[in-house]
Write a protein that holds these residues in place. Sequence first.
Motif, mmCIF file in Angstrom:
data_model
loop_
_atom_site.group_PDB
_atom_site.id
_atom_site.type_symbol
_atom_site.label_atom_id
_atom_site.label_comp_id
_atom_site.label_asym_id
_atom_site.label_seq_id
_atom_site.Cartn_x
_atom_site.Cartn_y
_atom_site.Cartn_z
ATOM 1 N N PHE A 74 0.829 -1.207 0.000
ATOM 2 C CA PHE A 74 0.000 0.000 0.000
ATOM 3 C C PHE A 74 0.867 1.262 0.000
ATOM 4 N N ILE A 75 1.892 1.262 0.839
ATOM 5 C CA ILE A 75 2.789 2.429 0.913
ATOM 6 C C ILE A 75 3.525 2.620 -0.406
ATOM 7 N N LEU A 76 4.019 1.515 -0.963
ATOM 8 C CA LEU A 76 4.738 1.588 -2.234
ATOM 9 C C LEU A 76 3.814 2.051 -3.361
ATOM 10 N N GLU A 77 2.597 1.537 -3.354
ATOM 11 C CA GLU A 77 1.612 1.952 -4.365
ATOM 12 C C GLU A 77 1.347 3.449 -4.282
ATOM 13 N N THR A 78 1.198 3.950 -3.079
ATOM 14 C CA THR A 78 0.953 5.380 -2.866
ATOM 15 C C THR A 78 2.129 6.216 -3.362
ATOM 16 N N ILE A 79 3.343 5.782 -3.023
ATOM 17 C CA ILE A 79 4.546 6.511 -3.457
ATOM 18 C C ILE A 79 4.645 6.522 -4.981
ATOM 19 N N LEU A 80 4.396 5.379 -5.604
ATOM 20 C CA LEU A 80 4.490 5.283 -7.058
ATOM 21 C C LEU A 80 3.465 6.183 -7.748
ATOM 22 N N ARG A 81 2.274 6.276 -7.179
ATOM 23 C CA ARG A 81 1.243 7.140 -7.767
ATOM 24 C C ARG A 81 1.607 8.608 -7.611
ATOM 25 N N ILE A 82 2.133 8.967 -6.440
ATOM 26 C CA ILE A 82 2.557 10.354 -6.208
ATOM 27 C C ILE A 82 3.678 10.728 -7.175
ATOM 28 N N ALA A 83 4.541 9.767 -7.452
ATOM 29 C CA ALA A 83 5.670 10.000 -8.362
ATOM 30 C C ALA A 83 5.273 9.859 -9.831
ATOM 31 N N SER A 84 3.978 9.601 -10.084
ATOM 32 C CA SER A 84 3.452 9.447 -11.455
ATOM 33 C C SER A 84 4.143 8.314 -12.211
ATOM 34 N N TYR A 85 4.495 7.260 -11.482
ATOM 35 C CA TYR A 85 5.112 6.107 -12.135
ATOM 36 C C TYR A 85 4.032 5.277 -12.834
ATOM 37 N N GLY A 86 4.392 4.731 -13.973
ATOM 38 C CA GLY A 86 3.503 3.808 -14.664
ATOM 39 C C GLY A 86 2.373 4.501 -15.406
ATOM 40 N N GLU A 87 1.400 3.709 -15.806
ATOM 41 C CA GLU A 87 0.283 4.193 -16.606
ATOM 42 C C GLU A 87 -1.000 4.240 -15.784
ATOM 43 N N ASP A 88 -1.782 5.271 -16.054
ATOM 44 C CA ASP A 88 -3.120 5.370 -15.470
ATOM 45 C C ASP A 88 -4.087 4.697 -16.442
ATOM 46 N N TYR A 89 -4.628 3.563 -16.051
ATOM 47 C CA TYR A 89 -5.483 2.816 -16.953
ATOM 48 C C TYR A 89 -6.969 3.084 -16.726
ATOM 49 N N GLN A 90 -7.283 4.310 -16.296
ATOM 50 C CA GLN A 90 -8.679 4.722 -16.318
ATOM 51 C C GLN A 90 -9.099 4.840 -17.768
ATOM 52 N N LEU A 91 -10.281 4.370 -18.108
ATOM 53 C CA LEU A 91 -10.709 4.374 -19.507
ATOM 54 C C LEU A 91 -10.915 5.797 -20.034
ATOM 55 N N PHE A 92 -11.423 6.680 -19.179
ATOM 56 C CA PHE A 92 -11.723 8.041 -19.631
ATOM 57 C C PHE A 92 -10.962 9.072 -18.807
ATOM 58 N N HIS A 93 -10.465 10.091 -19.499
ATOM 59 C CA HIS A 93 -9.755 11.189 -18.857
ATOM 60 C C HIS A 93 -10.529 12.492 -19.027
ATOM 61 N N ARG A 94 -10.435 13.345 -18.036
ATOM 62 C CA ARG A 94 -11.118 14.645 -18.061
ATOM 63 C C ARG A 94 -10.376 15.620 -18.975
ATOM 64 N N ILE A 95 -11.143 16.363 -19.760
ATOM 65 C CA ILE A 95 -10.592 17.404 -20.623
ATOM 66 C C ILE A 95 -11.182 18.745 -20.187
ATOM 67 N N PRO A 96 -10.438 19.549 -19.430
ATOM 68 C CA PRO A 96 -10.955 20.857 -19.010
ATOM 69 C C PRO A 96 -10.893 21.860 -20.161
ATOM 70 N N ILE A 97 -11.973 22.607 -20.354
ATOM 71 C CA ILE A 97 -12.035 23.615 -21.415
ATOM 72 C C ILE A 97 -12.509 24.922 -20.793
ATOM 73 N N ASP A 98 -11.801 26.003 -21.049
ATOM 74 C CA ASP A 98 -12.125 27.294 -20.451
ATOM 75 C C ASP A 98 -13.551 27.717 -20.767
ATOM 76 N N ASN A 99 -14.260 28.131 -19.719
ATOM 77 C CA ASN A 99 -15.609 28.681 -19.835
ATOM 78 C C ASN A 99 -16.614 27.712 -20.458
ATOM 79 N N LYS A 100 -16.318 26.418 -20.386
ATOM 80 C CA LYS A 100 -17.234 25.413 -20.923
ATOM 81 C C LYS A 100 -17.297 24.226 -19.975
ATOM 82 N N PRO A 101 -18.337 23.424 -20.072
ATOM 83 C CA PRO A 101 -18.424 22.235 -19.204
ATOM 84 C C PRO A 101 -17.236 21.305 -19.444
ATOM 85 N N ASP A 102 -16.888 20.520 -18.439
ATOM 86 C CA ASP A 102 -15.812 19.545 -18.597
ATOM 87 C C ASP A 102 -16.264 18.404 -19.512
#
Length: 597
Positions: free
Chosen positions: A20-48
Motif C-alpha cells: 500500500f505504501i509503495l503503491e501510494t509513493i508510485l502514484r505520487i511519483a506518477s510512475y507507470g500508466e493510469d489505466y482509467q478508460l476516460f480522462h477529463r478534458i478541461p475547457i475554459d468557460n465550458k463544461p468539462d
Amino acid sequence: MKKKIIFKLIAISIPFIIIFILETILRIASYGEDYQLFHRIPIDNKPDYLVMNKNMAKKYFKDSDLRSDNQSDLFLKTKTDSTFRVFVQGASTVVGFPFYKGGSFPRMLKHRLSLTFPNKNIEVINTGMTAVNSYTLLDLTDDIIEQKPDLVIIYAGHNEFYGALGVGSSISYGSYPTIIRSYLTLKKLRFFQLLENTYYKIASSSFQKPSERSTTLMEVMAKEQQIPFNSEVYLDGINQYKNNLRKVLSKYNRHDIPVILSTVVSNEKDIIPFISEAIPNINEFNEALEQEKPEAKKIAQNNAHAAYSLGTFYLEKNRDTAKKYLHLAKEQDLLRFRAPEKINESIAELSKEYNTSLVDMKSIFERHSKNGIVGNELMTEHVHPNIKGQFLMADAFYNKIKDLKLLNNWNNYIPYEEAIQDIPVSQIDSIQGILVINKLKKSWPYNINYITVETDSTINNNLKDKYTEIKMAQDINLNIRKWDDAMAIAYKMYESDEDYEKALDIAQTLIFEYPEQGTVYKMAGDMCMKIGNYEKAAFYYFRFNYFEENKESSEKLATAYIKLNQLNEAKKALSKAEKNGLDVSSLAELVEKVTKN
C-alpha cells in the motif's frame, strides 16, 4: 494465545501495508500508466468533457512496439437530461479502419441521429481498439457502466484467436481465462506495473520483442498461425468468446442498460484462404472440378483451397452452391483472421439467453451483395467494410434504435436513400484508406498480386500538384502533413473552387474531432447556406450559437430561419442575443438583407 493471534495478524498484514505504501509513493511519483478508460478534458468557460485514454491500449500490448489505434470522441463529464449516450465496443472495424475519422459507423450513426434529433445532445462514444478481443470488451465494461449509457452496441469477434491475450496470439498467457482476467485487474496497480516492468527489463536480453517495424500487426499477433477447424485451440477460442461476452452482458443486464449485439461479417467471395493444406493430386482435382464430379466436392469438405476453387467455379453457374463452398473455404482457412461461423452462432445464442437485441449484420451485407455473397463490393479486404459497408452498419443500428423506441419522436427520420447521400467522410480520408489497404495487401499474409496498380499509378501521376486530394492523403499517410492541417487547406481549396459539398464533408468531419468548438459548426453552416440546404444550415448555426453566442452566430442563425420562412424563430434568436447584451441587427434589417441577396 491472544498475543500470538495478534502477532500473526500483524505479520500477515505487513506485506500488504508495504504494498500500500509503495503503491501510494508510485502514484505520487506518477510512475507507470493510469489505466482509467476516460480522462477529463478541461475547457475554459465550458463544461468539462471526458475522452478515451489514448494510452489504454498499452494495458493489452505490454512491452512491445505494437500500435493499437482508437478514436477520440469527447462527451460531457456530467450527463444532461437532453443527452442520449451510446457506447460502441469492438475492435478495428468499430474504430473505422482503414478510413477512421468520419469513416467509422459509430460516427456515421452519430451524424444521422444528431440530424434526426436536433434538440438532443447525441453522444456516440467509440471505445474500439485495433487487435483486441473479448477480454478487452469485458475489461472496459465497468468503466462504461459508470458513464450511464443509454445504449451499448457491440460488434466484435474477428480477433478472438489472435487479438491481445487470445488463445492463438503472440501476446497471450494461454487458455486460462481466470488468470488473464486477474492479470488485467492487477495491471491497474502501479506496484504490479513495477514488478512487470522489472521482469521485462531483466528478460529483454533473452527474447525479441514483437514489432511491426519489419512486418504487419497481423503477422506479429498471430502466434498459432494454423488453427484447424474444431481443434483444441479452435474450441478454446470459441469458449473464450462466449464466456467473456456472457460476463459482459450479465453486467449490463444488472444495470438495466440496453445492448445491441451484431453478427460479424467476412469477405468470402474475394479472399482466397490465407493458409490451407495442399490439395492432394491437384491435376486430378482440377479435372474432377471441370467435369463436376463428386470427388472434387469430397476433397473440398476438408480443404480450404479446394472449397474456394469450387465456390469460384460455381459463381456463374449455381449461386447456392457457390455460396456454400465459399463459406466452407472461410471456415476451413487455417489462419483465423476471419471469425468462424461458431462466433456468429454464439452471438445469436447469447442474444436469446440475455434477451438482448440482435442485428444480423451478416444477412444485411448479403442482401446488398451480388448473389448474396459478401465480397469486395462492401469490403476493403478480409473483414473491414469499405465506406458503403460502414454506412450499412450505421443504417442497421439507426433503424434498430428506432425499432427499440429508445428515442421518442422520429418526425425527422432520415431514410436510407437520403442518408447515403450524406456520408460525413472527406475524399482525402477515403483515399487515405485506400493507401492503407494497398500497403497492407503488399505484406503477409496477402499475395502481392492482390494490389491494384491503378491506384498507385494515379497517385504518382498527381504528385506534381501540391494540394490535390491524393497528394494530401499521401502526405498524411507518410506523416509528412498533419491531418488537421490537410483538412484546413482542403476546406479553403474547396470553398475557393465553389465545391461546397466537399467543403461540407470536411467541416462535418472536423465536428467529430472538435465537437465543443463553435467554429467547426460555423464552417458547416456556411457551406449549407451556399448549397441552399437552409434546414441543415439552421441546425449547424444553432450549435455554433450554443457554443459561441455572439453577434455573428446569432445573426447567422436568424438568417437561416429567415431563409426557411420561420420568422418567429429568427425573432427569438435575435431577442435572445439582445437580452444577453449583444448588438445585433433587427429582424427587418436581416430580412431586407436576405431579400437583396
